[in-house]
Enzyme design. Sequence first.
Site, short mmCIF file in Angstrom:
data_model
loop_
_atom_site.label_atom_id
_atom_site.label_comp_id
_atom_site.label_asym_id
_atom_site.label_seq_id
_atom_site.Cartn_x
_atom_site.Cartn_y
_atom_site.Cartn_z
CB ILE A 116 -0.90 -0.34 1.75
CG1 ILE A 116 -1.65 -1.21 1.22
CG2 ILE A 116 -1.72 0.94 1.27
CD1 ILE A 116 -2.89 -2.01 -0.45
NE ARG A 128 32.58 6.85 -21.97
CZ ARG A 128 32.91 6.35 -22.60
NH1 ARG A 128 34.09 7.05 -23.12
NH2 ARG A 128 33.44 4.93 -22.73
CD GLN A 185 24.06 -2.52 -23.96
OE1 GLN A 185 23.02 -2.63 -23.38
NE2 GLN A 185 25.35 -3.19 -24.93
CD GLU A 219 -3.03 2.69 -10.56
OE1 GLU A 219 -4.67 2.73 -10.63
OE2 GLU A 219 -2.58 3.69 -9.30
#
Length: 384
Positions: free
Chosen positions: A158, A272, A340, A367
């Site tokens: 909950i 990068r 990745q 849900e």
Amino acid sequence: MLDYRLDEETEALRTVVREFAVEVIAPQIGGFYERDEFPTDIVRQMGELGLFGLPFPEEYGGSGGDYFTLCVALEELARVDSSVAITLEAGVSLGAMPIFRFGTEEQKQRWLPRLCAGEALGAFGLTEAGGGSDAGATRTTARLDGDQWVVNGSKAFITNSGTDLTDLVIVTAVTGTKPDGGKEISAIIVPSGTPGFTVGKRYAKVGWNASDTRELAFDDVRVPAANLVGERGRGYAQFLSILDEGRIAISALAVGLAQGCVDESVKYAGEREAFGQPIGRNQAVQFMIADMEVRASTARLAYYRAAEKMLRGEPFKREASIAKLYSSEMAMENARYAAQVHGGYGFMTEFPVGRFYRDAKILEIGEGTSEVQRMLIARSLGVG
């Protein structure tokens, strides 16, 4: 002619929430996440922004908006962090919405102003340890003793049930037997701190670590008979309708996570370098990011469509299931792709995509699992 552009007011809200997410949440949420700590001050600030009152009328302390504005806010929050987004989603869709939809005027006046202001949180006690997707297998009971309900049983998983801000839990319980022999299930408000109501320790979770999730126990918990939400015996139907709406909100949250994966991957691919150039110049990385954007954009259209039908007052159950199914699975896929793109850093908790990867999986479960969504979609088509 279909037009899914946001109106000026909703676009302004989106901008405010985006700025709040980037400037306030992003710099500190990683610490809360790794400490497994609920960010109370951040949630209070969300309340001050009016986010918890977005879909509620001003007479109850709300902003007078609609459910779609809530979804837009959820998407922007989840682009940065899903823990705070699910805190808002559960607080509104599961904690406050049942009272607004089905509660008495007295219940609305008592509980909604604080819930809308974010000064208090509500939770929805539906799931039980042995039930899972079979919500009709409720074992928690509530018997009427004079002018009081006596509640016994337990609930599991909950959200928002044990924070410093939690004021109440709406509990589904068996209150009798229907003429056909089936269970009569009703919804009852149990205020925090009621004698016999025990809130367990926070679960140790894979993801959503800065959100609050607990097990609840009820041992002869007595609350006034007036705490019944809606009609006696209508609790099952009520929570099904609440879950239909909630699936649109979860879809929006999933889209936010999927878009956050794109944001972080674009940024990282430009920074990068490998083999003397940014990795974003490599076609393999470009294609991964392009596919991520396609998924996020398509999923967004799915929840926009479901919300549109809901606000028009048209049947939207199928569209809500489609949106929830597609967006949750695409969020999981984008999280995998983003990890990745980041390589080894995608496996580090200090990078947002590490959190995104851990947070994505629950979207295929909470849900209504992906399997439940497929079942509902198939049934809506007359299959089975």
